[in-house]
Design a protein around this motif. Sequence first.
Motif, mmCIF file in Angstrom:
data_model
loop_
_atom_site.group_PDB
_atom_site.id
_atom_site.type_symbol
_atom_site.label_atom_id
_atom_site.label_comp_id
_atom_site.label_asym_id
_atom_site.label_seq_id
_atom_site.Cartn_x
_atom_site.Cartn_y
_atom_site.Cartn_z
ATOM 1 N N SER A 82 0.827 -1.207 0.000
ATOM 2 C CA SER A 82 0.000 0.000 0.000
ATOM 3 C C SER A 82 0.864 1.261 0.000
ATOM 4 C CB SER A 82 -0.939 0.022 1.211
ATOM 5 O OG SER A 82 -0.208 -0.095 2.414
ATOM 6 N N ALA A 83 2.179 1.084 0.139
ATOM 7 C CA ALA A 83 3.121 2.207 0.069
ATOM 8 C C ALA A 83 4.166 1.889 -0.991
ATOM 9 C CB ALA A 83 3.789 2.432 1.418
ATOM 10 N N ALA A 139 -5.226 -1.346 -1.045
ATOM 11 C CA ALA A 139 -5.834 -0.360 -0.156
ATOM 12 C C ALA A 139 -5.182 -0.453 1.225
ATOM 13 C CB ALA A 139 -7.329 -0.615 -0.054
ATOM 14 N N THR A 140 -4.966 0.645 1.930
ATOM 15 C CA THR A 140 -5.245 2.006 1.478
ATOM 16 C C THR A 140 -3.905 2.632 1.129
ATOM 17 O OG1 THR A 140 -7.134 2.144 2.961
ATOM 18 C CG2 THR A 140 -6.179 4.240 2.230
ATOM 19 N N GLN A 143 -4.832 5.980 -4.861
ATOM 20 C CA GLN A 143 -4.668 5.168 -6.070
ATOM 21 C C GLN A 143 -5.030 3.705 -5.839
ATOM 22 O OE1 GLN A 143 -4.053 6.764 -8.710
ATOM 23 N NE2 GLN A 143 -3.127 8.678 -8.045
ATOM 24 N N ASP A 144 -5.855 3.424 -4.848
ATOM 25 C CA ASP A 144 -6.211 2.042 -4.523
ATOM 26 C C ASP A 144 -6.728 1.302 -5.755
ATOM 27 O OD1 ASP A 144 -5.645 3.011 -2.062
ATOM 28 O OD2 ASP A 144 -7.630 2.670 -1.185
#
Length: 249
Positions: free
Chosen positions: A175-176, A191-192, A200-201
């Motif tokens: 998610s990162a 997500a998230t 941008q999920d």
Amino acid sequence: MGGRGSGKTRAGAEWIANGVRAGTMQRIAIIGATHHEARSIMIEGVAGLLSVSEGAHYEPSLRRVTWPDGQVATVLSADEPDSIRGHQFDSAWADELCKWSEPQETLDMIAMALRLGENPQMTITTTPRKIPALTARAGAPLLAAAQAQKHVTHNEALYQFDALLCARFLDRDLSAPPSSPADGDTYLVKATGTGAWAGQDGKIAYCADGGWRFYAPFAGLVAYVSDEAAIIVYDDGSWLDYSATLAPA
């Protein structure tokens, strides 16, 4: 591209906010279908620029957004394509392209204005609809016969096809963004999303020129997930795992 509620506005706003924060965007174009929609959705909306970019200040009389460090975003309307003439930008966010009254003429004007910096970029957020300015499935931008600055549109389409053609995701559980991605690295945002992936999920994150481009998957898209050795297919809003189906009996 995505339907109502898919996070298109948030994605565009976060893209601008991240560019301003990183210092890679100085002169920005914000183009909505009309001035009213640009203001009410792209700037002042719940997911608009003012909600995600610290220090952003909207000046309605001048139709611009400014930041304390000197960055300026000029607000433009797609129903007045000639008003774009004479401007110069390093970045542009175009929203709801598929409902613009003159999409190709406006895109041509934006392409001519994207002439600042070594790598001018444009992000388009739109609900999909078949129009002559975009390919029907992938939503890739098309060149017009007399278009200026053709390399901007052409290069954006090549980036998009590089990300989507024979797609290969290094990971679909992040998610990162990774700390040191290489150009061409591609991920499926879980997500998230945070950092440069915020808003941008579910999108496909593709690294190019040291930054990120994001693309929405479309029905029938096939991808290989490297860390899982899995083959997945996008259909009806979700990814289906076809690895077991394709495995030898």
